[in-house]
Design an enzyme around this catalytic site. Sequence first.
Site, short mmCIF file in Angstrom:
data_model
loop_
_atom_site.label_atom_id
_atom_site.label_comp_id
_atom_site.label_asym_id
_atom_site.label_seq_id
_atom_site.Cartn_x
_atom_site.Cartn_y
_atom_site.Cartn_z
N ASP A 51 13.25 -39.70 -25.21
CA ASP A 51 14.12 -38.40 -24.94
C ASP A 51 15.54 -38.44 -25.46
O ASP A 51 15.79 -37.53 -26.09
CB ASP A 51 14.37 -38.31 -23.43
CG ASP A 51 12.89 -38.29 -22.50
OD1 ASP A 51 12.76 -37.27 -21.85
OD2 ASP A 51 12.41 -39.39 -22.51
N THR A 122 7.95 -36.75 -19.17
CA THR A 122 8.41 -37.93 -19.47
C THR A 122 7.89 -39.02 -18.43
O THR A 122 7.71 -40.10 -18.62
CB THR A 122 10.05 -37.80 -19.05
OG1 THR A 122 10.71 -37.13 -20.06
CG2 THR A 122 10.84 -39.32 -19.22
N HIS A 213 5.71 -33.62 -9.12
CA HIS A 213 7.05 -32.98 -8.46
C HIS A 213 6.48 -31.80 -7.48
O HIS A 213 6.89 -30.95 -7.09
CB HIS A 213 7.70 -32.30 -9.62
CG HIS A 213 8.51 -33.09 -10.52
ND1 HIS A 213 7.86 -33.42 -11.76
CD2 HIS A 213 9.44 -33.80 -10.24
CE1 HIS A 213 8.29 -34.20 -12.40
NE2 HIS A 213 9.55 -34.60 -11.57
N GLY A 235 3.85 -31.92 -17.29
CA GLY A 235 4.59 -31.31 -18.38
C GLY A 235 4.22 -29.60 -18.24
O GLY A 235 3.27 -29.33 -17.87
P1 AMP Z 1 5.88 -31.12 -14.10
O1 AMP Z 1 4.81 -29.90 -13.88
O2 AMP Z 1 6.04 -31.87 -12.76
O3 AMP Z 1 5.62 -31.94 -15.37
O4 AMP Z 1 7.13 -30.25 -14.53
C1 AMP Z 1 7.36 -29.44 -15.38
C2 AMP Z 1 8.86 -29.70 -15.92
O5 AMP Z 1 9.64 -29.42 -14.93
C3 AMP Z 1 9.15 -30.98 -16.38
O6 AMP Z 1 9.91 -31.30 -17.63
C4 AMP Z 1 9.84 -31.72 -15.20
O7 AMP Z 1 10.55 -32.95 -15.59
C5 AMP Z 1 10.61 -30.67 -14.73
N1 AMP Z 1 10.52 -30.54 -12.98
C6 AMP Z 1 9.80 -30.27 -12.16
N2 AMP Z 1 10.33 -30.54 -11.12
C7 AMP Z 1 11.38 -31.15 -11.10
C8 AMP Z 1 12.01 -32.11 -10.17
N3 AMP Z 1 11.80 -31.71 -8.84
N4 AMP Z 1 12.95 -32.88 -10.61
C9 AMP Z 1 13.00 -33.08 -12.00
N5 AMP Z 1 12.36 -32.23 -12.76
C10 AMP Z 1 11.42 -31.46 -12.39
MG MG Z 2 12.25 -33.56 -21.05
#
Ligand code: AMP
Ligand code: MG
Length: 323
Positions: A51, A122, A213, A235
């Site tokens: 990153d 990530t 998340h 992602g």
């Molecule tokens: P995901 O679908 O969980 O992969 O989330 C899509 C993007 O949103 C990624 O870049 C995650 O890091 C970010 N993201 C979603 N929810 C959160 C959270 N609660 N805290 C930090 N980043 C999040």
């Molecule tokens: Mg990122």
Amino acid sequence: MASSHTVLMRLVASAYSIAQKAGAIVRRVIAEGDLGIVQKTSATDLQTKADRLVQVSICSSLSRKFPKLTIIGEEDLPSGEVDPELIEDGQWEEVLKQPCPSQYRTIKEEDLVVWVDPLDGTKEYTEGLLDNVTVLIGIAYEGKAIAGIINQPYYNYESHEKQMLRGHRSAATAGPDALLGRTIWGVLGLGAFGFQLKEAPVGKHIITTTRSHSNKLVTDCISAMNPDDVLRVGGAGNKIIQLIEGKASAYVFASPGCKKWDTCAPEVILHAVGGKLTDIHGNALQYDKDVKHMNSAGVLATLRNYDYYASRVPESVKSALIP
Ligand code: AMP
Ligand code: MG
Ligand code: MG
């Protein structure tokens, strides 16, 4: 001699080459074996060496060539000298062969805002789910996402590994199955390139959503959509790729968490092929330089049949998510 190409198309052509270099850095960090994981706000909000390096690579490469751009990246930029190895100066000629849509021909460098997610997914990257990872460069004009580049560094990695095991050491002898990684790009009014558009099975509700998340709002919203299947993958870039390749019919994330750098480039690719991405209320997302970074009212995206999913979002979910 001044270039005959428009600022927008030159920027997209450069961003394409820069995203390819970014993909190579993402692979190199894995190959070297030390991910350098740091926690940001929580145990599911991580940063790795990839990153950090990719953030420097993309932002420095872009600002050297286009010094008047506004560039907003996810990670903090360290101060000090930039390793010249991280700078990419090329521009992808295939992009420059395409015409600039007429409404964008007079755009000036200083009018553009670039949203950079150096590594999307990530958490999954640290867990070895490598094909979930993308590099996202989104370009906005007058608050609207108009051009985007997505590099997927580990696209095709299973075929690639098989070919390498068969003894083909280079793409030249191994054929197209051995190519590792790809770059998808698009401009509104022009189209999107670098993948085969496919629709999800008609009549099925296949929902793609977060795997790391999730919370009650996210699951309540999905249940109300009567899903035939729920795919939990990492992602934002990866989930939009699932929509355009027919693996999922809707991307549903009824929660804050996702930021502007997550949605800018993916939104363009989806919109360029006739899809729709909004917050959970149906509002378009804004990408001006002064906008808040968080997509506080979540994400709802489809290639087709948007109205069905929008009509199913429960009022209780809507009232919990303030834009
Ligand atoms: P995901 O679908 O969980 O992969 O989330 C899509 C993007 O949103 C990624 O870049 C995650 O890091 C970010 N993201 C979603 N929810 C959160 C959270 N609660 N805290 C930090 N980043 C999040
Ligand atoms: Mg990122
Ligand atoms: Mg991200």
